[in-house]
Write an enzyme that holds these catalytic residues in place. Structure first.
Site, PDB file in Angstrom:
ATOM      1  N   ARG A 296       3.335 -30.549 -26.740  1.00 39.53           N
ATOM      2  CA  ARG A 296       3.169 -31.533 -27.811  1.00 39.53           C
ATOM      3  C   ARG A 296       2.569 -32.835 -27.283  1.00 39.53           C
ATOM      4  NH1 ARG A 296       8.777 -30.057 -31.137  1.00 39.53           N
ATOM      5  NH2 ARG A 296       7.827 -28.325 -32.286  1.00 39.53           N
ATOM      6  N   TYR A 440      -1.088 -26.918 -34.613  1.00 42.22           N
ATOM      7  CA  TYR A 440      -0.358 -26.109 -33.631  1.00 42.22           C
ATOM      8  C   TYR A 440       0.631 -26.921 -32.803  1.00 42.22           C
ATOM      9  CZ  TYR A 440      -4.299 -26.960 -30.218  1.00 42.22           C
ATOM     10  OH  TYR A 440      -5.260 -27.471 -29.393  1.00 42.22           O
ATOM     11  N   GLU A 441       1.496 -26.186 -32.095  1.00 35.30           N
ATOM     12  CA  GLU A 441       2.638 -26.735 -31.357  1.00 35.30           C
ATOM     13  C   GLU A 441       3.591 -27.494 -32.282  1.00 35.30           C
ATOM     14  OE1 GLU A 441       2.710 -25.325 -28.798  1.00 35.30           O
ATOM     15  OE2 GLU A 441       0.635 -24.981 -28.242  1.00 35.30           O
ATOM     16  N   GLY A 442       3.714 -27.002 -33.494  1.00 37.72           N
ATOM     17  CA  GLY A 442       4.567 -27.636 -34.496  1.00 37.72           C
ATOM     18  C   GLY A 442       3.734 -28.517 -35.397  1.00 37.72           C
ATOM     19  N   GLN A 447       6.831 -32.280 -36.959  1.00 41.25           N
ATOM     20  CA  GLN A 447       7.045 -33.396 -36.037  1.00 41.25           C
ATOM     21  C   GLN A 447       7.769 -34.542 -36.750  1.00 41.25           C
ATOM     22  OE1 GLN A 447       6.226 -32.894 -32.830  1.00 41.25           O
ATOM     23  NE2 GLN A 447       5.476 -30.909 -33.527  1.00 41.25           N
TER      24      GLN A 447
END
Length: 600
Positions: A296, A440-442, A447
């Site tokens: 992130r 992506y990556e959450g 977030q």
């Protein structure tokens, strides 16, 4: 053809003058961070990515990756040769631990390289970037045997790694995953299932790929509490370290994407592949989050990087393109038209971009320093404070950083007008590549909920109170002296007041109405981003004002810093009040309509 030149001058300013990295050499892990070494790393990294990696950016976008009938994958023209240069130059070892062949330099210098790589070629940068996250997870949770088996060659870059979370029916809600891990007599597990959206799932850059895969063992809880993490290598590793048989993991297909086409985003099929558990059974999510948090922060750097790359090209175009006349009269009467730089609206977009980019660079590098200080600060209290700050700000760096990175890329495309919409000019690639970073990556909504729904209340709100304390102290020490510094401190204090009020509103209302938390979380993340950017601009303004007062030679550079700091105070800080009001509007209208009304 678009250009990219690594912003080494600004990086040296942040590292040396704002962070004062060379003043920390007495701390563990900072011994090699003397100014001559850090300057050399910054300059050489800039040259490498500008000369070797950046020229491949459009090539990767146009060619993409190819899956062959035998299931193998090849990367675009030039990627493999460039990666070999990357390995031979030792760039992947920069901040890796010395025990496994790394150089052991501070993580903040690794952040510098990550930004440059992503700015030059985001798709290429993802190959080694994902391996860094896998290394972190194995370092933290892997057994000594696993560390000795995999880390030396992953650190050297001879092998790369991936993270395998997402499944066709299961994205953010990992409790729904179906991939299974059956224990075997030899202590290994047979991994069976399908993963999708796996960046760098297969390629021709290295001889082996170490997949970190989430799966469930027999009898595990069906929720996220039943997830375990497994190492599943593409090729099995023999006792002597040599490569053995091909594992039962194959690429089903390569996704056809909007951007980052030079990276192989794969559907991965695990058909009883041999894997080994990392850490404790059913504790895989905690291990994977070590990778996720590292990723992130890396994605936040991607937002910054795409903004920087698009900004550089917009500045060049605005200098060359002549359209119309300045509102105050012709700037260059001898020419048929003035350059785009005379137009206030073009200047507005460029100033917004410059202010975001340089403030965000300072925020990312300051965040990288906090990562280092969580391990290396002198006292336990200082280590805890650094950990609290970076834990709180990780979703902000990722979410706010990529939102603003994408906005900046589209604004810079706007400056090009119709020519920005033409593919050969390359501005569209910055926009398309930047877009994935918000997902992506959450996804950024996730977030926001991580920040507002989890991080705020953690440890009784200790982290956010620490952030407020840091800001208050920074503002208090700027009351006298340079007028721009005083203005930034005044506006930052007011914006922070709005953030404090929004935080209190959440604490008073969220328990009674959880939807109010969900409806306001995104605005809260954005508000925290605006304030965090202001904290950085106050730090920068203090340094710039002091340098000018001392008669600095590079007067234009420092004066520009003060102008950008003032731009934040006058153009960014006022957003805080509106964002607070949005938060305090609650969820009434957001949740009011019945589902069928949306399809009417």
């Amino acid at each position: 053809m678009p250009v990219y030149k690594a912003p080494t001058r600004d990086t040296r300013f942040v590292i040396n003058e704002v962070l004062g990295l060379d003043g920390l050499t007495a701390l563990p892990g900072f011994a090699g961070a003397s100014r001559d070494i850090t300057d050399a790393v910054i300059d050489e990294a800039g040259r490498f990515v500008s000369d070797v990696i950046a020229p491949l950016n459009q090539i990767g976008d146009k060619e993409g990756c190819i899956r062959h009938p035998d299931g193998s994958v090849t990367t675009p023209t030039g990627f493999r040769q460039a990666y070999q240069q990357y390995v031979e130059s030792g760039w992947g070892t920069l901040s890796a631990p010395e025990a496994f062949g790394g150089q052991g330099l501070p993580h903040v210098l690794g952040f510098v390289l990550e930004e440059y790589m992503a700015g030059a070629n985001q798709a290429f940068a993802m190959y080694p970037g994902l391996a860094n996250g896998a290394i972190s997870a194995i370092l933290s949770k892997g057994s000594p045997e696993q560390q000795q088996t995999y880390l030396p060659k992953m650190v050297s870059g001879e092998w790369l790694g991936t993270m395998n979370l997402t499944e066709p029916h299961c994205g953010t809600d990992l409790g729904l995953l179906r991939t299974r891990a059956e224990p075997q007599a030899d202590g290994s597990y047979a991994i069976t299932g399908t993963k999708i959206f796996i960046s760098a799932g297969d390629h021709d850059l290295t001889e082996n790929i170490i997949h970190l895969v989430l799966a469930k063992t027999p009898g595990a809880p069906e929720s996220s509490k039943g997830i375990s993490l497994f190492i599943v290598p593409k090729f099995l590793v023999e006792a002597d370290g040599s490569l053995g048989a091909r594992n039962a993991v194959t690429v089903g297909s390569i996704e056809h994407k909007m951007g980052i086409n030079g990276n192989a985003t794969c559907v991965m099929n695990y058909d009883g592949a041999k894997g080994w558990i990392v850490g404790e059974e059913n504790k895989g999510l905690a291990a994977m989050f070590i990778m996720m948090n590292a990723a992130r922060l890396g994605v936040g750097l991607q937002g910054l990087a795409q903004a920087e790359a698009s900004f550089q090209n917009a500045v060049l175009y605005a200098q060359e393109r002549r359209q119309g006349r300045a509102l105050t009269g012709p700037a260059e009467p001898e020419q048929k038209a003035d350059t785009l730089f005379v137009h206030p609206d073009v200047r507005r977009m460029l100033m917004d971009a410059k202010t975001f980019i340089e403030g965000m660079r300072a925020l990312c590098m300051w965040g990288g320093l906090q990562v280092d200080l969580t391990h290396s600060a002198e006292t336990e209290d200082e280590r805890q404070a650094a950990d609290d700050l970076i834990s709180l700000l990780t979703p902000v760096i990722k979410g706010f950083g990529t939102d603003m990175g994408y906005k900046t890329a589209t604004d810079m495309q706007q400056i090009w007008g119709g020519h920005g919409y033409i593919r050969e000019n390359g501005m569209d690639q910055f926009v398309r590549d930047a877009r994935i970073a918000m997902i992506y990556e959450g996804a950024n909504g996730v977030q926001a909920m991580d920040l507002a729904g989890r991080k705020l209340a953690l440890n009784g709100g200790r982290a956010v109170q620490l952030l407020f304390k840091v800001i208050d102290e920074e503002c208090a020490s700027a009351a006298d002296g340079d007028p721009t510094v005083a203005l930034v401190a005044e506006k930052l204090a007011k914006a922070t007041g709005q953030l404090k009020a929004a935080t209190m509103w959440f604490l008073q209302n969220a328990m009674a109405d959880r939807n109010a938390l969900g409806a306001g979380a995104y605005a809260y993340m954005t508000l925290t981003g605006v304030v965090s950017l202001g904290l950085m601009w106050l730090k920068v303004a203090k340094v710039a004002a002091a340098a000018l007062a001392a008669g600095a030679e590079d007067k234009l550079f420092y004066e520009a810093k003060l102008t950008c700091a003032k731009h934040w105070a006058l153009r960014f800080a006022p957003q805080a009040g509106a964002l607070r009001h949005e938060i305090e509007a609650g969820a009434e209208t957001v949740m009011a309509l019945p589902v069928e009304a949306f399809a009417a």
